[in-house]
Design an enzyme around this catalytic site. Structure first.
Site, PDB file in Angstrom:
ATOM      1  N   ASN A  18       0.736  -2.610  -5.714  1.00  0.00           N
ATOM      2  CA  ASN A  18       0.939  -3.372  -4.482  1.00  0.00           C
ATOM      3  C   ASN A  18       0.076  -4.634  -4.565  1.00  0.00           C
ATOM      4  OD1 ASN A  18       1.228  -4.387  -1.939  1.00  0.00           O
ATOM      5  ND2 ASN A  18       0.326  -2.627  -0.866  1.00  0.00           N
ATOM      6  N   TRP A  19       0.754  -5.749  -4.849  1.00  0.00           N
ATOM      7  CA  TRP A  19       0.005  -7.010  -5.035  1.00  0.00           C
ATOM      8  C   TRP A  19      -0.380  -7.653  -3.704  1.00  0.00           C
ATOM      9  CZ3 TRP A  19       3.699  -9.206  -9.397  1.00  0.00           C
ATOM     10  CH2 TRP A  19       3.408  -8.529 -10.590  1.00  0.00           C
ATOM     11  N   HIS A  96       2.769   0.661   5.992  1.00  0.00           N
ATOM     12  CA  HIS A  96       1.469   0.448   5.345  1.00  0.00           C
ATOM     13  C   HIS A  96       0.429   0.135   6.419  1.00  0.00           C
ATOM     14  CE1 HIS A  96      -1.724  -1.262   2.897  1.00  0.00           C
ATOM     15  NE2 HIS A  96      -1.156  -0.691   1.858  1.00  0.00           N
ATOM     16  N   GLU A 163      -2.571   7.361   2.166  1.00  0.00           N
ATOM     17  CA  GLU A 163      -3.535   6.268   2.011  1.00  0.00           C
ATOM     18  C   GLU A 163      -4.550   6.344   3.158  1.00  0.00           C
ATOM     19  OE1 GLU A 163      -2.102   2.858  -0.635  1.00  0.00           O
ATOM     20  OE2 GLU A 163      -1.538   2.362   1.392  1.00  0.00           O
TER      21      GLU A 163
HETATM   22  P1  13P Z   1      -6.764  -0.696  -2.810  1.00  0.00           P
HETATM   23  O1  13P Z   1      -6.335  -0.075  -4.105  1.00  0.00           O
HETATM   24  O2  13P Z   1      -7.225  -2.104  -2.934  1.00  0.00           O
HETATM   25  O3  13P Z   1      -7.733   0.180  -2.082  1.00  0.00           O
HETATM   26  O4  13P Z   1      -5.463  -0.780  -1.876  1.00  0.00           O
HETATM   27  C1  13P Z   1      -4.714   0.367  -1.691  1.00  0.00           C
HETATM   28  C2  13P Z   1      -3.476   0.012  -0.990  1.00  0.00           C
HETATM   29  O5  13P Z   1      -3.490  -0.418   0.151  1.00  0.00           O
HETATM   30  C3  13P Z   1      -2.216   0.160  -1.728  1.00  0.00           C
HETATM   31  O6  13P Z   1      -1.120   0.036  -0.896  1.00  0.00           O
END
Ligand code: 13P
Length: 246
Positions: A18-19, A96, A163
């Site tokens: 996820n960029w 998200h 997440e």
């Molecule tokens: P990080 O890997 O920077 O913690 O971000 C996770 C994320 O939000 C992936 O969608």
């Protein structure tokens, strides 16, 4: 016993980059780029909308970071699910936590997105996860259960991304054992006939160092990577970890 059953069902690992709102990292389209599809695992890139077409043209597997559930309308700055599909996307992220935080998206909205994504022929990856204050009072499982309950008619058609909000972009990843516990809990919420087939992936401060530990757990079927997905070298380590275990 339960563990053996899950191991036998062979869910294909899914590694997502996820960029967010960053430029594609240097070398993203090189022949040996770690963002390219792999034989034993699914690798999916989520670029900012403006770079989706470049990634599709470079033959990456691509998802949208978000889209609205409506098919058209006066929604300045937004895209529909069908538009993502038309560009060549295969996946889309729904719910998200950054969309929830900065765009006030809710669980209900995520559920509408899932329905629209499926109608458009996209595979939704639904993000769920608790805040630190909820974890501290032992409510992590309660929160993810609530988030998933709205989607119960669609569980068989989605990927779930756990997440925990406190782990995103903080460098404080969940302990892989703790993540496994939440994943196993969510898996038990699924109806028996789909329990072994739905993929549940983890996201939140995943690195090349901790990827293998997460992926070694029986209910962690992949990773949704933010910061480290912008570093090809580190993302390569994550892909290697997945390859070793697949
Ligand atoms: P990080 O890997 O920077 O913690 O971000 C996770 C994320 O939000 C992936 O969608």
């Amino acid at each position: 016993m339960v563990q053996t059953m899950y191991t036998l069902c062979m869910r294909r690992p899914l590694i997502c980059a996820n960029w967010k709102m960053h430029l594609p990292p240097a070398g993203w389209d090189a022949k040996d780029s770690p963002y390219r599809p792999e034989a034993g695992i699914d690798v999916v890139v989520f670029p900012p909308h403006g770079y989706i077409k470049h990634c599709i043209d470079a033959k990456l597997t691509v998802g949208g970071q978000c889209a609205r559930p409506e098919t058209a309308g006066a929604f300045t700055g937004d895209m529909s699910m069908a538009m993502l599909k038309e560009l060549g996307c295969t996946y889309v992220l729904c719910g998200h936590s950054e969309r929830r935080k900065y765009h006030s998206e809710t669980d209900d909205f995520a559920a509408e997105q899932v329905i629209a994504a499926l109608e458009a022929g996209l595979h939704p990856i639904v993000c769920v996860g608790e805040q630190k204050k909820d974890r501290d009072i032992g409510k992590a499982e309660h929160i993810v259960e609530q988030q998933l309950s709205l989607l119960k008619n669609y569980h068989q058609s989605i990927t779930i991304a756990y997440e925990p909000i406190w782990a995103i972009g903080t460098g404080l990843n969940a302990l892989p054992d703790d993540a496994q516990e939440v994943h196993a809990f969510m898996r038990r919420l699924l109806l028996e006939d789909i329990r072994t087939s739905v993929r549940i992936i983890y996201g939140g401060s995943v690195t090349g160092m901790n990827a293998k530990d997460f992926l070694s757990h029986p209910d962690i079927d992949g990773l949704l990577v933010g910061s480290c997905s912008l570093e090809p070298k580190h993302f390569h380590e994550i892909i290697n970890a997945a390859n070793t275990l697949s």
